[in-house]
Motif scaffolding. Structure first.
Motif, PDB file in Angstrom:
ATOM      1  N   LEU A 147       0.830  -1.204   0.000  1.00 18.03           N
ATOM      2  CA  LEU A 147       0.000   0.000   0.000  1.00 18.03           C
ATOM      3  C   LEU A 147       0.866   1.256   0.000  1.00 18.03           C
ATOM      4  CD1 LEU A 147      -2.968   0.756  -0.001  1.00 18.03           C
ATOM      5  CD2 LEU A 147      -2.910   0.844   2.489  1.00 18.03           C
ATOM      6  N   SER A 148       1.967   1.220   0.743  1.00 19.81           N
ATOM      7  CA  SER A 148       2.883   2.364   0.762  1.00 19.81           C
ATOM      8  C   SER A 148       3.461   2.609  -0.629  1.00 19.81           C
ATOM      9  CB  SER A 148       4.013   2.121   1.763  1.00 19.81           C
ATOM     10  OG  SER A 148       3.528   2.005   3.075  1.00 19.81           O
ATOM     11  N   PHE A 149       3.786   1.533  -1.326  1.00 23.66           N
ATOM     12  CA  PHE A 149       4.342   1.654  -2.675  1.00 23.66           C
ATOM     13  C   PHE A 149       3.315   2.273  -3.634  1.00 23.66           C
ATOM     14  CE2 PHE A 149       5.471  -0.227  -6.861  1.00 23.66           C
ATOM     15  CZ  PHE A 149       6.723   0.340  -6.999  1.00 23.66           C
ATOM     16  N   VAL A 150       2.068   1.798  -3.558  1.00 27.72           N
ATOM     17  CA  VAL A 150       1.001   2.318  -4.433  1.00 27.72           C
ATOM     18  C   VAL A 150       0.734   3.789  -4.128  1.00 27.72           C
ATOM     19  CG1 VAL A 150      -1.438   2.133  -5.019  1.00 27.72           C
ATOM     20  CG2 VAL A 150      -0.061   0.059  -4.794  1.00 27.72           C
ATOM     21  N   VAL A 151       0.670   4.125  -2.837  1.00 27.29           N
ATOM     22  CA  VAL A 151       0.400   5.517  -2.444  1.00 27.29           C
ATOM     23  C   VAL A 151       1.513   6.433  -2.936  1.00 27.29           C
ATOM     24  CG1 VAL A 151       0.257   7.070  -0.455  1.00 27.29           C
ATOM     25  CG2 VAL A 151      -1.069   4.958  -0.480  1.00 27.29           C
ATOM     26  N   ASN A 152       2.752   5.992  -2.850  1.00 29.44           N
ATOM     27  CA  ASN A 152       3.867   6.810  -3.334  1.00 29.44           C
ATOM     28  C   ASN A 152       3.752   7.085  -4.836  1.00 29.44           C
ATOM     29  OD1 ASN A 152       5.213   7.187  -0.890  1.00 29.44           O
ATOM     30  ND2 ASN A 152       6.374   5.283  -1.093  1.00 29.44           N
ATOM     31  N   ILE A 153       3.325   6.074  -5.594  1.00 30.30           N
ATOM     32  CA  ILE A 153       3.142   6.272  -7.038  1.00 30.30           C
ATOM     33  C   ILE A 153       2.033   7.284  -7.309  1.00 30.30           C
ATOM     34  CG2 ILE A 153       2.419   5.148  -9.186  1.00 30.30           C
ATOM     35  CD1 ILE A 153       3.801   2.609  -8.231  1.00 30.30           C
ATOM     36  N   THR A 158       0.226  12.765  -8.834  1.00 24.11           N
ATOM     37  CA  THR A 158      -0.593  13.921  -8.438  1.00 24.11           C
ATOM     38  C   THR A 158       0.244  15.186  -8.316  1.00 24.11           C
ATOM     39  OG1 THR A 158      -2.073  12.448  -7.221  1.00 24.11           O
ATOM     40  CG2 THR A 158      -2.197  14.789  -6.709  1.00 24.11           C
ATOM     41  N   LYS A 159       1.351  15.085  -7.628  1.00 19.86           N
ATOM     42  CA  LYS A 159       2.198  16.270  -7.428  1.00 19.86           C
ATOM     43  C   LYS A 159       2.828  16.744  -8.731  1.00 19.86           C
ATOM     44  CE  LYS A 159       3.445  15.152  -2.651  1.00 19.86           C
ATOM     45  NZ  LYS A 159       4.542  14.728  -1.765  1.00 19.86           N
ATOM     46  N   LEU A 160       3.193  15.810  -9.603  1.00 20.41           N
ATOM     47  CA  LEU A 160       3.780  16.195 -10.882  1.00 20.41           C
ATOM     48  C   LEU A 160       2.767  16.987 -11.714  1.00 20.41           C
ATOM     49  CD1 LEU A 160       6.439  15.810 -12.440  1.00 20.41           C
ATOM     50  CD2 LEU A 160       5.387  13.836 -13.578  1.00 20.41           C
ATOM     51  N   PHE A 161       1.516  16.512 -11.683  1.00 24.57           N
ATOM     52  CA  PHE A 161       0.450  17.237 -12.389  1.00 24.57           C
ATOM     53  C   PHE A 161       0.255  18.629 -11.789  1.00 24.57           C
ATOM     54  CE2 PHE A 161      -4.076  18.406 -12.241  1.00 24.57           C
ATOM     55  CZ  PHE A 161      -4.307  18.615 -13.587  1.00 24.57           C
ATOM     56  N   SER A 178       8.631  12.413  -3.870  1.00 27.72           N
ATOM     57  CA  SER A 178       7.732  11.259  -3.968  1.00 27.72           C
ATOM     58  C   SER A 178       8.249  10.249  -4.994  1.00 27.72           C
ATOM     59  CB  SER A 178       6.325  11.720  -4.350  1.00 27.72           C
ATOM     60  OG  SER A 178       5.752  12.489  -3.328  1.00 27.72           O
ATOM     61  N   PHE A 179       8.789  10.754  -6.107  1.00 26.57           N
ATOM     62  CA  PHE A 179       9.356   9.854  -7.112  1.00 26.57           C
ATOM     63  C   PHE A 179      10.522   9.063  -6.537  1.00 26.57           C
ATOM     64  CE2 PHE A 179      12.828   9.359 -10.235  1.00 26.57           C
ATOM     65  CZ  PHE A 179      12.250   8.360 -11.015  1.00 26.57           C
ATOM     66  N   LEU A 180      11.333   9.740  -5.730  1.00 28.43           N
ATOM     67  CA  LEU A 180      12.481   9.067  -5.148  1.00 28.43           C
ATOM     68  C   LEU A 180      12.063   8.065  -4.075  1.00 28.43           C
ATOM     69  CD1 LEU A 180      14.799  12.164  -5.099  1.00 28.43           C
ATOM     70  CD2 LEU A 180      15.096  10.127  -6.488  1.00 28.43           C
ATOM     71  N   ASP A 181      10.896   8.294  -3.450  1.00 29.01           N
ATOM     72  CA  ASP A 181      10.350   7.277  -2.542  1.00 29.01           C
ATOM     73  C   ASP A 181      10.040   5.994  -3.309  1.00 29.01           C
ATOM     74  OD1 ASP A 181      10.520   8.706  -0.234  1.00 29.01           O
ATOM     75  OD2 ASP A 181       8.463   9.461  -0.293  1.00 29.01           O
ATOM     76  N   VAL A 182       9.418   6.156  -4.497  1.00 22.38           N
ATOM     77  CA  VAL A 182       9.114   5.003  -5.344  1.00 22.38           C
ATOM     78  C   VAL A 182      10.411   4.306  -5.758  1.00 22.38           C
ATOM     79  CG1 VAL A 182       8.078   4.253  -7.523  1.00 22.38           C
ATOM     80  CG2 VAL A 182       6.988   6.060  -6.191  1.00 22.38           C
ATOM     81  N   LEU A 183      11.401   5.114  -6.154  1.00 21.52           N
ATOM     82  CA  LEU A 183      12.676   4.554  -6.589  1.00 21.52           C
ATOM     83  C   LEU A 183      13.386   3.820  -5.450  1.00 21.52           C
ATOM     84  CD1 LEU A 183      14.734   4.338  -8.902  1.00 21.52           C
ATOM     85  CD2 LEU A 183      15.742   6.483  -8.099  1.00 21.52           C
ATOM     86  N   SER A 184      13.335   4.398  -4.244  1.00 19.00           N
ATOM     87  CA  SER A 184      13.992   3.753  -3.099  1.00 19.00           C
ATOM     88  C   SER A 184      13.333   2.422  -2.773  1.00 19.00           C
ATOM     89  CB  SER A 184      13.957   4.671  -1.875  1.00 19.00           C
ATOM     90  OG  SER A 184      12.631   4.830  -1.404  1.00 19.00           O
ATOM     91  N   ASN A 185      11.993   2.370  -2.850  1.00 10.93           N
ATOM     92  CA  ASN A 185      11.291   1.107  -2.609  1.00 10.93           C
ATOM     93  C   ASN A 185      11.716   0.046  -3.627  1.00 10.93           C
ATOM     94  OD1 ASN A 185       9.927   2.214  -0.481  1.00 10.93           O
ATOM     95  ND2 ASN A 185       8.001   2.495  -1.556  1.00 10.93           N
ATOM     96  N   ALA A 186      11.852   0.467  -4.887  1.00 10.09           N
ATOM     97  CA  ALA A 186      12.258  -0.474  -5.936  1.00 10.09           C
ATOM     98  C   ALA A 186      13.691  -0.968  -5.701  1.00 10.09           C
ATOM     99  CB  ALA A 186      12.139   0.198  -7.298  1.00 10.09           C
TER     100      ALA A 186
END
Length: 440
Positions: A147-153, A158-161, A178-186
């Motif tokens: 869920l944390s991964f999905v929310v980060n995406i 949203t923020k980019l828009f 937020s993008f880097l949160d997604v990248l860190s999870n990956a």
């Protein structure tokens, strides 16, 4: 009934090594003091006004915890039990009034057996085994991670828009975060998968150093990205035509920003309640940082629009970028130092020396204790002095048992024990160390 073989088998030791370890553990030196009685109680510590005095007692309490961890490991071994079967944290429970107390209502098979054997009060060990706290079910742990991964995406999109729609540099900086949160999870996900694929021929000591290496890669990416945000924000601030551009922050955009903060706050509180997963606890810390970061990245554009001062938005982005770059540069340098063999702290060496000192009455002296990082944990080299007449078999068993006990410490990756009959000799490996990088 749980046998000694089952209790210590999780370490991957041979039957002979397990028996030797349990046997030698019966011959340890007693603790010099009851460390728990020397602790400064938390309520007294909170009343100390002098900062340096308070730091002294906090450090003393931390060292007492370290020494009690050693006592606890040896206490487990004397009971022929594997300390690591009780969880990763071996820190003693210093909140109890007595070092031998244990949480009520939770009794393991080992505890039951100890009580049944009729241990008397005077034979009561210094520290009783710590009991497992009730961990959160695995499906909830996995749900929190996913869920944390999905929310980060979702938050990144949203923020980019909103950043392109409103023209806010502060929101753009938050979108990068937020993008880097997604990248860190990956990165963490793939790093863990790589570490779990064991190959004892290609990687004889494992791949644990892949984790700090992944952190270094991520730190480089995040500092580079925020450096670009910093440069762009400075260009906007120094360009009069761009600095005066009005921001378009609609009520819908504001509502989305606030909803992001609320959503991250809910995830933060939820992850804090989950027990038994270090990954989820790391996510909880990340969510808490995101809450603060999102609040700051929302306040700057709101104030800029409300006060009619659009230059405040790039100022906010600059401050946020500098903060993120500074934080991750510290992480980057720390992991680089650890991967390149940084020495352990003085407190680490004290704890390891205490383990070697207490381990066996046969040890006449602890000659050298050397420890340095090989990633997140330590490689330890200990030189001990045994009697010259000590039989080879007994000397070998003591050295091997001490090595196994050291590797049970939470901060130790690997340990090597060197046996000697005298402390009068040159420092080992000095010639090799001095020659590194300069030829022969």
């Amino acid at each position: 009934m749980i046998t000694a073989e089952h209790r210590l088998s999780e370490q991957g030791l041979s039957r002979r090594s397990r028996q030797s370890l349990a046997s030698i553990a019966q011959d340890t030196l007693p603790p010099p003091v009851r460390f728990n009685s020397l602790r400064m109680p938390e309520e007294q510590l909170a009343k100390i006004q002098n900062k340096r005095l308070k730091e002294f007692y906090m450090h003393q309490n931390a060292m007492i915890d370290r020494f009690m961890e050693v006592d606890q490991v040896l206490d487990f071994l004397q009971r022929e039990m594997d300390p690591r079967s009780y969880g990763t944290t071996l820190a003693p429970s210093h909140r109890s009034s007595s070092p031998s107390s244990a949480p009520s209502g939770m009794v393991t098979d080992e505890e039951e057996q100890i009580e049944t054997n009729g241990a008397s009060a005077e034979n009561e060990p210094l520290i009783r085994p710590q009991l497992r706290s009730k961990n959160t079910p695995k499906w909830i742990v996995q749900l929190a991670i996913n869920l944390s991964f999905v929310v980060n995406i979702v938050m990144f999109v949203t923020k980019l828009f909103l950043a392109f729609y409103s023209g806010s540099m502060s929101i753009l900086a938050s979108a990068f975060e937020s993008f880097l949160d997604v990248l860190s999870n990956a990165i963490i996900y793939f790093t863990i998968r790589i570490i779990r694929k064991k190959d004892h021929y290609a990687y004889p000591v494992g791949k644990s150093r892949m984790e700090p290496l992944g952190i270094i890669v991520f730190a480089v990416i995040i500092t580079t990205s925020f450096s670009q945000v910093l440069i762009t924000s400075i260009e906007r601030l120094t360009d009069p035509s761009k600095a005066s551009e009005e921001l378009d922050l609609s009520p819908l955009a504001l509502a989305l920003l606030i909803s992001n903060i609320v959503l991250k706050g809910i995830l933060w509180i939820w992850c804090l309640t989950i027990r038994g997963s270090s990954s989820v606890q790391a996510l909880a810390q990340d969510h808490g940082n995101d809450v603060v970061f999102n609040i700051a990245s929302t306040i700057f554009p709101v104030i800029a629009v409300s006060a009619g001062a659009p230059w405040l938005d790039p100022v906010g982005a600059i401050l946020l970028s500098i903060y993120i770059i500074q934080e991750w540069m510290v992480v980057l340098l720390e992991n680089i130092r650890r991967l390149t063999g940084q020495a352990a702290s003085v407190d680490d060496v004290k704890q390891l020396t205490y383990m070697a000192y207490r381990f066996s009455t046969k040890i006449e002296a602890v000659d050298t204790v050397r420890a340095y990082y090989i990633g997140d944990r330590l490689l330890v080299e200990v030189d001990i002095v045994l009697p010259p007449e000590c039989p080879l078999q007994e000397a070998h068993d003591i050295g091997e048992a001490l090595q196994n006990a050291l590797e049970m410490m939470e901060n130790v990756e690997r340990a090597f024990v060197h046996l000697d009959y005298t402390a009068e000799h040159e420092i080992e490996h000095r010639r090799v160390v001095e020659g590194v990088g300069f030829g022969h």
